[in-house]
Every structure is written in C-alpha cells, then in structure tokens.
Design a protein around this motif. Structure first.
Motif, PDB file in Angstrom:
ATOM      1  N   ALA A  27      44.016   1.704  15.069  1.00 38.11           N
ATOM      2  CA  ALA A  27      43.008   0.927  14.338  1.00 38.11           C
ATOM      3  C   ALA A  27      43.656  -0.271  13.678  1.00 38.11           C
ATOM      4  O   ALA A  27      44.820  -0.215  13.245  1.00 38.11           O
ATOM      5  N   GLU A  28      42.919  -1.365  13.647  1.00 31.11           N
ATOM      6  CA  GLU A  28      43.301  -2.545  12.880  1.00 31.11           C
ATOM      7  C   GLU A  28      42.095  -2.944  12.049  1.00 31.11           C
ATOM      8  O   GLU A  28      40.948  -2.812  12.512  1.00 31.11           O
ATOM      9  N   ASN A  29      42.355  -3.449  10.859  1.00 29.36           N
ATOM     10  CA  ASN A  29      41.251  -3.820   9.955  1.00 29.36           C
ATOM     11  C   ASN A  29      40.244  -2.676   9.813  1.00 29.36           C
ATOM     12  O   ASN A  29      39.039  -2.889   9.816  1.00 29.36           O
ATOM     13  N   TYR A  30      40.749  -1.467   9.792  1.00 30.24           N
ATOM     14  CA  TYR A  30      39.936  -0.249   9.601  1.00 30.24           C
ATOM     15  C   TYR A  30      38.983   0.003  10.778  1.00 30.24           C
ATOM     16  O   TYR A  30      38.040   0.773  10.647  1.00 30.24           O
ATOM     17  N   GLU A  31      39.224  -0.607  11.911  1.00 36.40           N
ATOM     18  CA  GLU A  31      38.348  -0.383  13.068  1.00 36.40           C
ATOM     19  C   GLU A  31      39.144   0.240  14.195  1.00 36.40           C
ATOM     20  O   GLU A  31      40.196  -0.287  14.602  1.00 36.40           O
ATOM     21  N   LEU A  32      38.624   1.373  14.688  1.00 37.82           N
ATOM     22  CA  LEU A  32      39.299   2.051  15.798  1.00 37.82           C
ATOM     23  C   LEU A  32      39.250   1.158  17.030  1.00 37.82           C
ATOM     24  O   LEU A  32      38.234   0.514  17.312  1.00 37.82           O
ATOM     25  N   LYS A  33      40.346   1.135  17.776  1.00 36.72           N
ATOM     26  CA  LYS A  33      40.436   0.267  18.949  1.00 36.72           C
ATOM     27  C   LYS A  33      39.897   1.003  20.171  1.00 36.72           C
ATOM     28  O   LYS A  33      40.357   2.091  20.521  1.00 36.72           O
ATOM     29  N   ALA A  34      38.949   0.378  20.841  1.00 37.41           N
ATOM     30  CA  ALA A  34      38.258   1.036  21.945  1.00 37.41           C
ATOM     31  C   ALA A  34      39.199   1.363  23.096  1.00 37.41           C
ATOM     32  O   ALA A  34      39.030   2.378  23.784  1.00 37.41           O
ATOM     33  N   ASP A  35      40.219   0.509  23.313  1.00 37.16           N
ATOM     34  CA  ASP A  35      41.098   0.774  24.458  1.00 37.16           C
ATOM     35  C   ASP A  35      41.876   2.074  24.255  1.00 37.16           C
ATOM     36  O   ASP A  35      42.020   2.890  25.174  1.00 37.16           O
ATOM     37  N   LEU A  36      42.367   2.276  23.038  1.00 36.35           N
ATOM     38  CA  LEU A  36      43.173   3.487  22.808  1.00 36.35           C
ATOM     39  C   LEU A  36      42.296   4.728  22.647  1.00 36.35           C
ATOM     40  O   LEU A  36      42.705   5.832  23.034  1.00 36.35           O
ATOM     41  N   MET A  37      41.116   4.564  22.093  1.00 39.59           N
ATOM     42  CA  MET A  37      40.200   5.712  22.024  1.00 39.59           C
ATOM     43  C   MET A  37      39.803   6.140  23.449  1.00 39.59           C
ATOM     44  O   MET A  37      39.735   7.330  23.762  1.00 39.59           O
ATOM     45  N   GLU A  38      39.558   5.136  24.296  1.00 40.88           N
ATOM     46  CA  GLU A  38      39.221   5.427  25.689  1.00 40.88           C
ATOM     47  C   GLU A  38      40.376   6.165  26.372  1.00 40.88           C
ATOM     48  O   GLU A  38      40.181   7.127  27.115  1.00 40.88           O
ATOM     49  N   MET A  39      41.594   5.700  26.095  1.00 40.14           N
ATOM     50  CA  MET A  39      42.763   6.353  26.697  1.00 40.14           C
ATOM     51  C   MET A  39      42.829   7.827  26.285  1.00 40.14           C
ATOM     52  O   MET A  39      43.036   8.704  27.127  1.00 40.14           O
ATOM     53  N   MET A  40      42.588   8.084  25.010  1.00 40.77           N
ATOM     54  CA  MET A  40      42.678   9.481  24.555  1.00 40.77           C
ATOM     55  C   MET A  40      41.566  10.321  25.176  1.00 40.77           C
ATOM     56  O   MET A  40      41.797  11.439  25.642  1.00 40.77           O
ATOM     57  N   GLU A  41      40.358   9.771  25.191  1.00 42.24           N
ATOM     58  CA  GLU A  41      39.253  10.535  25.789  1.00 42.24           C
ATOM     59  C   GLU A  41      39.535  10.844  27.256  1.00 42.24           C
ATOM     60  O   GLU A  41      39.218  11.913  27.771  1.00 42.24           O
ATOM     61  N   ASN A  42      40.159   9.886  27.904  1.00 37.67           N
ATOM     62  CA  ASN A  42      40.417  10.006  29.330  1.00 37.67           C
ATOM     63  C   ASN A  42      41.515  11.004  29.653  1.00 37.67           C
ATOM     64  O   ASN A  42      41.677  11.414  30.790  1.00 37.67           O
ATOM     65  N   ARG A  43      42.290  11.389  28.632  1.00 39.01           N
ATOM     66  CA  ARG A  43      43.439  12.268  28.875  1.00 39.01           C
ATOM     67  C   ARG A  43      43.136  13.746  28.638  1.00 39.01           C
ATOM     68  O   ARG A  43      43.998  14.584  28.889  1.00 39.01           O
ATOM     69  N   VAL A  44      41.955  14.064  28.123  1.00 39.06           N
ATOM     70  CA  VAL A  44      41.712  15.454  27.714  1.00 39.06           C
ATOM     71  C   VAL A  44      40.424  15.990  28.332  1.00 39.06           C
ATOM     72  O   VAL A  44      39.583  15.218  28.794  1.00 39.06           O
ATOM     73  N   ARG A  45      40.290  17.318  28.312  1.00 47.02           N
ATOM     74  CA  ARG A  45      39.120  17.944  28.923  1.00 47.02           C
ATOM     75  C   ARG A  45      37.885  17.894  28.034  1.00 47.02           C
ATOM     76  O   ARG A  45      36.792  18.154  28.506  1.00 47.02           O
ATOM     77  N   ASP A  46      38.099  17.686  26.736  1.00 48.30           N
ATOM     78  CA  ASP A  46      36.968  17.685  25.806  1.00 48.30           C
ATOM     79  C   ASP A  46      36.973  16.366  25.033  1.00 48.30           C
ATOM     80  O   ASP A  46      37.366  16.315  23.865  1.00 48.30           O
TER      81      ASP A  46
END
Lengths: 112, 704
Positions: free
Chosen positions: B182-201
C-alpha cells in the motif's frame, strides 16, 4: 532450619548437602548428583495408563509400540512417585535439576 | 538477494538510542503508567477489530497478534494473542529498516504498508502473515505497528499452508519477502491480484489482508492522538521505557530464582507425512544471577520434509512461554528477552537449510517449547513465584483441514479452529489445568460455535463440543481436558482432507513432578458406515469411544500428521485435540476430585480404580475414605516391592535400544548429535547510527 524445598516432593538439606524426600524425609542422594540415583525405579507400559482407543492401526491414541516406556522414580521410603519420564528404551534418565549448591547455600545463609 | 542472516539474530532489544534516552528524561511517572495502559488498550482495540473483520478461522477465533514497535523495530507493547508473531514481526521491521529505509526504489513513507511471511525474512511459516505500517510524525519515522495472523491456505502443494508432504520450500506456496502493498494508505491492485492469484481461497486472502490493514490503521491513529496530546518525545520515550522496564523486570525475576541447570528431554515422533519415528530433543536452561542461557540440542536436520526450523523461529516461540507464564502479570514487551541467550546445536533440526520446507517447523517449535516450559517451571517452583507454577501445554495442536468448493460454490480451504483451540492446559501446582484453554501459541483464542462451522464449511458436526474422556494427564492435579469431535461431509460431492500437525506415536510434553503426560492424538477417516442407522435408532455417538463401539464401516486410522486424503459426501472423520499434562503423584489426588471427574465424565471407572486407586460405590459415587487410604497404602507398598534401586536398574537399562524401525531419523545414540552449539547472539550492528537516531534517508544508489 537447613532444609530447602526444591520440588513438590524433594528437599535439599543444606548442611548435609543431600536430596531428601519432602513427604517422608528419607535421604535420597548427594545434592550435587541427580536425585534419581537415590530413587527406586519401575518401568511401566504406557498402555496400562492409557489403553488404546482405536482398535486397529499403528497409532491407536496411546503410545505406539517401540516409542517409549514410563520410567517411574519412587521415594524408597514412602513410595511417592517423585518423577516419571516416558523414555525410549535405553535412554539415560535426565539430570533435570542440577543446582549450584554453593550459590544456594550462600543465598539461604544470607536470608537467615 | 539480501537474505540477511544477521537480521535473523536481532531478536533482542537494540540498545537505547540517544534520541530515546533524551525522550525518556521528561516522562512523568503518573503519565507514563497511564499511557502505558492506554497503549495496551489500544492494542486490544485493534485486535478486536482485526478478529471481527477477518474470516480465516484462526482470525475469527482470535488467534492473532498486534503490537506497537520502536523505530528500531523493538516491541514496546503488544497483546496476549499469538505472542510469537510479536517477536518475529520485530525481525521483519529490522530487516526493512536495514534494506528499504534508504533504498530509493522502495523507501518507507507515511501511508505505506508492507506485507511478509517468509521465514528467511523473520517470518515463522507461510500461513503466518504480517502487515506492517510505519508511524510518522512531521516527516520523521517514530514507530511501527503490525498485525499478524494465520491464513489457512497459502497455495502450497496441498491445501492448508502446512503441507505434511512438502519436501522443500518450493512446495509451500506463497512465501513473501517484505513487499509494499500500500501507498498513501491505499492497497495496490497489482500486488493484491498477485496474492489472490497465488492461493486457493482468494476471498479469504483479501478480506484478511484488509482486516490487518484496519488493525494497523487503528494503532497508527491512536499513536497520533497520543503525540498530539503529549508530544512526539513522550511516545518515543514511553516506548523505550516500556522496553527498559521489561528488561529490569526480567532481570529481577531471574535473579530471585535458584542458580543451576534445568534440563528436559522430549522425543518427537514424526517429521511429516510418512516420516514416523523418534527424534531426540534436549533443552537445557542454565540460570546464573540475572541471566539465563537456553540450549537446544537434538537429532540431525531431517532432509526432505517440512519439520526443521530456523533458530529465530524457536526464539520467537519462546515468547509463548515468556509472555504467558513467566510475565503473566505485565504487558508484553521485547524487554523480557534481554537477559536470555540462545544456543543451537549445529546440524540439528533447529538449523534448517535455506532450501528446506519449514511450514511445520511451527509445530516442531511448539513441541520444543514444552521442554523449555518444563525447565522454567521447575526453576520457578523453588522461587518467590511458586504460586504460579503450571505445567506445559501438551505441545502442538492438531487439525484436519478440508478444502474444495463449498456449499455456496466458492472455493475454500480451512479447518475448524475449535480443534486446534480445543487443547487442555497443563495442571497447576494447586489445581487442575484449564479445560479447552486455547492452544500453545495463543492463550486467548476462542472455541468457535458449531453453528459457525456448519455455516462456513460443508461439514456437519456429529459431536464436537465435548470433552475427551481419559485423555488428560493424570496426577495429584490433572491436566485440562481437550475436545474430541466427529464430522460428516455434507452438501458437496467431496473435499480434500489434510490431517496435519499432531503427534500420534507418543505424548510429547512431560507432566510435572510425577504427573503423567496426556494421551497422543490421532484421526480416522470412516467411509461406508452406518451412522444414518445409528441416528435413526437414537444411538448417535457422542464421543470417540462411542464412535469406535457403534460406527461400523471402513475405518482408516491415520497418524495425525499423515497428509491429504479425499472424503466424499457422507464420509466421516474424527478429530482429537491434546489434553494437558498432569502434576504430582496420582495417589495424592483428592478422592472427591476423582468423583467429580467421574460425574463430569472426565475419566472412566477404570481410571478411578486402577490409576487413582479410589474405593467408592459406582452407583452413587460415594467414596469409602478408609478403604481408599488402605488401597493407596497398599499401592505404595506394591510400588516399592516391584521397583528396584536405581544402581541395580540402570546398567541393564542402558544396554537396551528402541527398535530400529523407529530410529531412522534419530541420529547418534543417545542424544541425536554431538556437534557444538552455535551462539545465536547478534554479531554486528544492524542499523548505522544515522538511521537509528532518526536521520532522514540519505541518497543511496538503487540496488537493482
């Protein structure tokens, strides 16, 4: 008063530098040694305490074959179970409390 | 690649900086106490928010941690959640201060949030994920805050994040070195997408990340409020005083105890799926004056499993003893660690290779912590703190994770946290252990309602919220009772089921002073069974004993840490949580307490008669005190008659050996290894003076 309580069932007599039984006062061993050498010992199959629950399989909710036996250390005076260990066969009993006796004596002399 | 093994040695509070020392000068005594309590309450506020927002069953159950840290990364105050995370988060902060603070391509700025879980960067294992936020005031980084908890899915080779079949770290799924999410208190979509894409849930991953973010926002806001009211020096000085008072308290408490060596030997019995057999472990605590040295020895590192651990994991785990049982009366701070020293045997399972899977090292370290606990409580008995002696947790928890597509069509991977949190605590010097006390990593985790399980999982609890009879460690005081359970797969065609984490070959934690350890745990998958007929006949089993007696079908009795299998709709599995070890001689248990145990179905009549040697009427549970006294006297006489003097017993005993089939991982007889110990002290300053003292980032070249 030269006796100091060390565990639920063990005292040390500071003057004689001996472990003794807290329940009956029986002299056990030199306080610089493992108190267990002054105990009497019995080996118990853990299944006597926890009989198996699952009827089949190697792991039946009790100690599996070959994984250890209870070694029970009793006071030779009163039969109190001072300690037990679940040991693999042949494993040396643990020297679990090795106090700095000189420091202990100094501390209690100071307290007095 | 700055895998920084020096950072992993920086578990102890760093020396006070000039900035911190100067800030402490103006602290008023009353103000400090008030705000110390306030900061602890702030942590509780953040924790409550965290556990209400998260959906991982472990967060929902409260197995989570939040803390406030100094600029240098030392824990000033945290809450009594999963205490080990309070310490390993500290290492992660120190790593970031060393490698990101002046790194132009990353930097650490107000409103940034960082995320990490890799053990090589201070983490514990992939499921334990930490979100960090730096706290700034007028451009200066003055503190850090962190929120940590466990995800029950990490995209590993098996669902659940602790794959018992893992052979290397590359089987463990998403392992993150610290990343700025996150920057400026906003979660970054690219890294959130990466995490979602790496797990089953992915839903759980995102919602829990947001829950962590909410927790650190609260902590930051409250820190800012304190600064506005009292000034930034007050916050900086208060944090340092919390650490320093922790140091003073630890030294004072240790100095009140008897000098000497305290030792405990335990034997682990599995290193993952199919790796069953004895593994030696000896813990020695040497206490001298105000300091203590804790030495860890044991069998060689196990190749090709996820059993080994890194030293900093064990040191972080020590917090679960230190904060729960040694400093039960004071807020958690890293200051308590200052007088302790840690040494690990070279080549042993405490010294994982960087390629090793270590995801169940978290269970290994929990097992070892029981030996630390036993040493420390033996020391505590003959001290002014005698009235707080309590036996150890029984060791690691156990669980059966289920994964697949849930009743709502959404992917899921999770377990009923009631089983891991359904562990009994060790017996106390004056009373029985606490029933279903939580688990070794967290003494405040809750036992979730059965309705929550039915709602969240495609499972129907057949029995669940029931104590496991005849499982607690017996003694003058018995260990706390644990839960046992049976579930039916319901509403979906099938699930993957991963049994993980427990010990089935033998109990782990010893009892104290003649108390027995508790039962080992295990699980069973049951297919083609008669449960529906039993329900129709009103003979539904209500515990594991009745299940064994009544449920007929294809039983697959499994080691608790036996890995993945498949269960189809209607199949059953049994869960068992470990109970607490006992305290003292069974023959000293008050016969009335034995009758109470019978009334509460804590024990069977067999145990009352044959273990506790109580004489009573089974129809009304009235004790015959005279006959009981006689029975116990006779049992003591039988003990003396069948026992032999130590000197007579020892030579033949030492000639014996366990069967070879359980010795494949053991190493040298008798202690596993004889290699030297490695001192896990810091060997170098981690941060230079400019960074430590509050300097702004200097111009430096980019690393890449």
């Amino acid at each position: 008063m030269t006796t100091v309580r060390i565990t639920e069932y063990l005292d040390i007599d500071l003057e004689s530098e001996r472990w003794c039984c807290h329940v009956c006062g029986r002299d056990l061993a030199a306080a610089r040694e493992n108190y267990k050498v002054g105990c009497v010992v019995y080996e118990r199959d853990p299944k006597e305490i926890y009989p198996p629950i699952f009827p089949t399989g190697e792991f039946r909710l009790t100690t599996a074959e070959g994984y250890g036996v209870f070694v029970e250390f009793y006071c030779p005076g009163c039969g109190t179970m001072v300690e037990n260990e679940l040991l693999p066969e042949g494993y040396p009993p643990t020297f679990d409390i090795e106090l700095d006796l000189d420091a202990l004596k100094a501390k209690h002399m100071e307290d007095r | 690649m700055p895998r920084d093994f020096e950072a992993l040695r920086h578990w102890r509070p760093e020396p006070a900086t000039s900035r911190e020392t100067a800030a402490m000068v103006g602290l008023e005594r009353g103000d400090f106490e008030i705000y110390r309590n306030k900061m602890e309450l702030v942590c509780w506020e953040a924790y409550q928010t965290f556990s209400r927002m998260g959906i991982s069953p472990m967060i929902e159950a409260g197995d989570a941690a939040v803390g406030i840290y100094s600029r240098q990364g030392d824990l000033a105050v945290g809450i009594m959640g999963t205490q080990l995370h309070l310490i390993n988060a500290s290492i992660g902060i120190k790593w970031m201060m060393r490698w990101f603070y002046e790194e132009p391509s990353v930097g650490i700025h107000e409103g940034d949030m960082f995320y990490a879980n890799d053990p090589l960067y201070g983490g514990i294992h992939a499921p334990d994920q930490i979100l960090f936020l730096p706290v700034f005031w007028e451009g200066e980084l003055v503190a850090w805050v962190a929120a940590a908890s466990h995800e029950t899915e990490t995209g590993a080779s098996e669902p659940g994040g602790n794959p018992p079949s893992a052979k290397s770290r590359y089987d463990e799924g998403m392992l993150l070195s610290p990343i700025k999410i996150a920057e400026n208190y906003e979660l970054k979509a690219d890294l959130m997408e990466m995490m979602e894409n790496r797990v089953r849930d992915p839903r759980m991953q995102t919602l829990d990340t947001k829950a962590r973010a909410a927790a650190v926002h609260i902590l930051e806001r409250r820190c800012h409020e304190i600064i506005r009211r009292k000034g930034v020096d007050f916050l900086v000085g208060s944090m340092r005083r919390m650490i320093d008072e922790g140091i003073a308290a630890a030294r004072a408490k240790l100095s009140s105890m008897n000098d000497g060596l305290y030792r405990t030997s335990i034997f682990l019995e599995n290193a993952g799926e199919g790796k069953y057999g004895l593994i030696a472990c000896q813990v020695e605590v040497e206490k001298r004056g105000e300091e203590a040295w804790i030495r860890f020895r044991g069998s060689p590192r196990v190749v090709g499993g996820n059993f080994n651990m890194f030293p900093h994991m064990m040191i972080a785990m020590f917090a679960c003893y230190l904060f729960q049982f040694f400093f039960w009366e004071l807020p958690a701070t890293t200051g308590y660690y200052e007088p302790f020293h840690f040494e690990f045997q070279d080549g042993s399972f405490f010294m994982a290779d960087t390629e090793d899977a270590t995801s169940l090292g978290v269970a290994t370290q929990a097992q070892v912590n029981t030996a630390v606990h036993s040493c420390m409580e033996k020391m505590k008995f003959a001290s002014p703190y005698h009235d707080h002696v309590v036996g150890s947790w029984p060791g690691t928890s156990s669980s059966v994770l289920t994964a697949g597509v849930g009743k709502d069509g959404m992917p899921f991977a999770a377990w009923d946290q009631g089983q891991p949190n359904g562990v009994g605590m060790g017996a106390r010097w004056d009373s029985d252990g606490i029933d279903v006390g939580g688990f070794i990593w967290c003494a405040i985790g809750e036992f979730l309602d059965s309705e929550a399980i039915e709602h969240s999982f495609p499972l129907l609890p057949v029995f669940r919220s029931v104590f496991w009879k005849d499982a607690a460690g017996y003694g003058k005081y018995r260990g706390g009772r644990s839960m046992n359970s049976m579930y039916k797969v319901h509403g979906v065609p099938g699930v993957a089921a991963v049994s993980m984490g427990g010990i089935s070959g033998r109990p782990l934690a010893p009892g104290l002073f003649g108390g027995y350890p508790s039962r080992p745990v295990g699980t069973a998958f049951i297919r083609n069974h008669n449960l529906d007929e039993l329900i129709a006949e009103h003979r539904t089993p209500s515990d594991v004993y009745e299940a064994v007696e009544r449920v007929h079908g294809d039983w697959e009795v499994r080691h608790q840490n036996s890995g993945m299998g498949m269960l189809l709709e209607g199949d059953l599995y049994i869960g068992t949580a470990p109970s607490g070890p006992g305290y003292g001689d069974v023959l000293e248990r008050d016969p009335d307490l034995v009758m109470k145990d019978l009334r509460e179905q804590a024990i069977s009549h067999r145990t009352a008669r044959d273990v506790f040697h109580v004489v009573y009427r089974e129809d009304n549970l009235v004790v015959d005190n005279e006959a009981t006294a006689l029975a116990r006297k006779e049992e003591r006489e039988r003990r003396l008659a069948r026992a032999v003097p130590y000197s007579q017993w020892e030579p033949a005993w030492l000639d014996r050996r366990p069967p070879q089939r359980v010795m494949q991982m053991y190493g040298e007889w008798p202690h596993g290894m004889s290699t030297p110990l490695i001192d896990w002290e810091p060997t170098a300053e981690l941060l230079d003076e400019h960074v430590r003292e509050g300097g702004a980032p200097r111009a430096k070249p980019r690393r890449y």
